[in-house]
Design a protein around this motif. Structure first.
Motif, PDB file in Angstrom:
ATOM      1  N   ILE A  11       0.866  -1.179   0.000  1.00  0.00           N
ATOM      2  CA  ILE A  11       0.000   0.000   0.000  1.00  0.00           C
ATOM      3  C   ILE A  11       0.902   1.228   0.000  1.00  0.00           C
ATOM      4  O   ILE A  11       1.865   1.305   0.767  1.00  0.00           O
ATOM      5  CB  ILE A  11      -0.909   0.018   1.249  1.00  0.00           C
ATOM      6  CG1 ILE A  11      -1.737  -1.262   1.354  1.00  0.00           C
ATOM      7  CG2 ILE A  11      -1.780   1.267   1.250  1.00  0.00           C
ATOM      8  CD1 ILE A  11      -2.708  -1.501   0.231  1.00  0.00           C
ATOM      9  N   ASP A  12       0.589   2.201  -0.860  1.00  0.00           N
ATOM     10  CA  ASP A  12       1.425   3.395  -0.972  1.00  0.00           C
ATOM     11  C   ASP A  12       0.549   4.621  -1.214  1.00  0.00           C
ATOM     12  O   ASP A  12      -0.469   4.539  -1.907  1.00  0.00           O
ATOM     13  CB  ASP A  12       2.421   3.217  -2.122  1.00  0.00           C
ATOM     14  CG  ASP A  12       3.575   4.192  -2.074  1.00  0.00           C
ATOM     15  OD1 ASP A  12       3.524   5.183  -1.314  1.00  0.00           O
ATOM     16  OD2 ASP A  12       4.562   3.962  -2.803  1.00  0.00           O
ATOM     17  N   PHE A  13       0.973   5.750  -0.655  1.00  0.00           N
ATOM     18  CA  PHE A  13       0.253   7.013  -0.809  1.00  0.00           C
ATOM     19  C   PHE A  13       0.972   7.982  -1.745  1.00  0.00           C
ATOM     20  O   PHE A  13       0.544   9.115  -1.899  1.00  0.00           O
ATOM     21  CB  PHE A  13       0.074   7.688   0.561  1.00  0.00           C
ATOM     22  CG  PHE A  13      -0.939   7.011   1.439  1.00  0.00           C
ATOM     23  CD1 PHE A  13      -2.259   7.426   1.443  1.00  0.00           C
ATOM     24  CD2 PHE A  13      -0.574   5.959   2.258  1.00  0.00           C
ATOM     25  CE1 PHE A  13      -3.195   6.806   2.253  1.00  0.00           C
ATOM     26  CE2 PHE A  13      -1.502   5.335   3.073  1.00  0.00           C
ATOM     27  CZ  PHE A  13      -2.820   5.760   3.069  1.00  0.00           C
ATOM     28  N   GLY A  16       3.196   9.959  -7.270  1.00  0.00           N
ATOM     29  CA  GLY A  16       4.064   9.646  -8.404  1.00  0.00           C
ATOM     30  C   GLY A  16       4.061   8.175  -8.778  1.00  0.00           C
ATOM     31  O   GLY A  16       4.446   7.812  -9.891  1.00  0.00           O
ATOM     32  N   ARG A  17       3.622   7.352  -7.872  1.00  0.00           N
ATOM     33  CA  ARG A  17       3.582   5.918  -8.134  1.00  0.00           C
ATOM     34  C   ARG A  17       2.256   5.474  -8.759  1.00  0.00           C
ATOM     35  O   ARG A  17       2.144   4.366  -9.291  1.00  0.00           O
ATOM     36  CB  ARG A  17       3.812   5.180  -6.815  1.00  0.00           C
ATOM     37  CG  ARG A  17       4.113   3.746  -7.026  1.00  0.00           C
ATOM     38  CD  ARG A  17       4.863   3.160  -5.875  1.00  0.00           C
ATOM     39  NE  ARG A  17       5.024   1.740  -6.134  1.00  0.00           N
ATOM     40  CZ  ARG A  17       5.009   0.812  -5.218  1.00  0.00           C
ATOM     41  NH1 ARG A  17       4.888   1.134  -3.955  1.00  0.00           N
ATOM     42  NH2 ARG A  17       5.148  -0.448  -5.557  1.00  0.00           N
ATOM     43  N   MET A  18       1.245   6.317  -8.687  1.00  0.00           N
ATOM     44  CA  MET A  18      -0.071   5.946  -9.202  1.00  0.00           C
ATOM     45  C   MET A  18      -0.054   5.874 -10.725  1.00  0.00           C
ATOM     46  O   MET A  18       0.473   6.760 -11.395  1.00  0.00           O
ATOM     47  CB  MET A  18      -1.143   6.947  -8.763  1.00  0.00           C
ATOM     48  CG  MET A  18      -1.261   7.177  -7.271  1.00  0.00           C
ATOM     49  SD  MET A  18      -1.656   5.695  -6.348  1.00  0.00           S
ATOM     50  CE  MET A  18      -0.795   6.034  -4.810  1.00  0.00           C
ATOM     51  N   ILE A  52      -4.192   6.789  -2.735  1.00  0.00           N
ATOM     52  CA  ILE A  52      -3.703   5.531  -2.176  1.00  0.00           C
ATOM     53  C   ILE A  52      -3.799   4.467  -3.265  1.00  0.00           C
ATOM     54  O   ILE A  52      -4.783   4.410  -4.002  1.00  0.00           O
ATOM     55  CB  ILE A  52      -4.491   5.114  -0.919  1.00  0.00           C
ATOM     56  CG1 ILE A  52      -3.956   3.803  -0.354  1.00  0.00           C
ATOM     57  CG2 ILE A  52      -5.974   5.030  -1.192  1.00  0.00           C
ATOM     58  CD1 ILE A  52      -4.533   3.424   0.995  1.00  0.00           C
ATOM     59  N   GLY A  53      -2.756   3.671  -3.343  1.00  0.00           N
ATOM     60  CA  GLY A  53      -2.754   2.585  -4.312  1.00  0.00           C
ATOM     61  C   GLY A  53      -2.292   1.300  -3.664  1.00  0.00           C
ATOM     62  O   GLY A  53      -1.585   1.316  -2.662  1.00  0.00           O
ATOM     63  N   ALA A  54      -2.700   0.191  -4.246  1.00  0.00           N
ATOM     64  CA  ALA A  54      -2.210  -1.121  -3.843  1.00  0.00           C
ATOM     65  C   ALA A  54      -1.456  -1.692  -5.035  1.00  0.00           C
ATOM     66  O   ALA A  54      -1.909  -1.589  -6.181  1.00  0.00           O
ATOM     67  CB  ALA A  54      -3.359  -2.034  -3.443  1.00  0.00           C
TER      68      ALA A  54
END
Length: 143
Positions: A11-13, A16-18, A52-54
């Motif tokens: 899980i990341d907020f 830039g990663r989305m 938020i992404g998984a």
């Protein structure tokens, strides 16, 4: 490979990663509340929200949610989406738990959301039906 459980996802907020093009595809074609939403709208909304992404072990994004907030008193949890191939493993629950934990230090007075069919997911982390709904109003634009 599809992970076995929600614990197997990262899980990341970090915005830039989305993978916002992927998020746009999900929302605009498969999410009943966002059908037809433009790519520009998805990108603009993401830039002005907490995202938020998984992600799978190989870095592929498989879920998304965003929170519109002033970071002081109010937040709106929205656009919660789990890729169809990754549903049924508790990932939606884990995403919502992560959002609640991220918002907790803000001591927000209210966090709202709207759902047609996932009440149990949100109830697990403390969401309840809106008290005094007669106090709330909406300014809605036609679809």
């Amino acid at each position: 490979m599809i992970p076995d459980s929600a614990d197997d996802y990262e899980i990341d907020f970090e915005i830039g990663r989305m993978d916002l093009d992927r998020v746009h595809a999900w929302l605009s074609t498969d999410a009943y509340w966002a059908l037809g939403r433009t790519r520009e709208a998805v990108h603009t909304a993401a830039r002005h929200s907490l995202n938020i992404g998984a992600f799978t072990a190989d870095g592929r994004q498989v879920a998304y949610a965003r929170v519109v907030t002033d970071h002081a008193t109010f937040a709106w949890l929205c656009d919660v989406y789990v890729d169809r191939d990754h549903r049924g493993r508790g990932l939606g629950n884990r995403m919502v738990e992560a959002v609640v934990e991220r918002l907790r230090p803000m001591n927000l007075r209210r966090v709202l959301l709207a759902t047609h069919d996932a009440h149990d997911v949100y109830a697990r982390v403390g969401f309840v039906p809106m008290p005094h709904p007669e106090r709330f109003m909406v300014l809605a634009q036609p679809d």
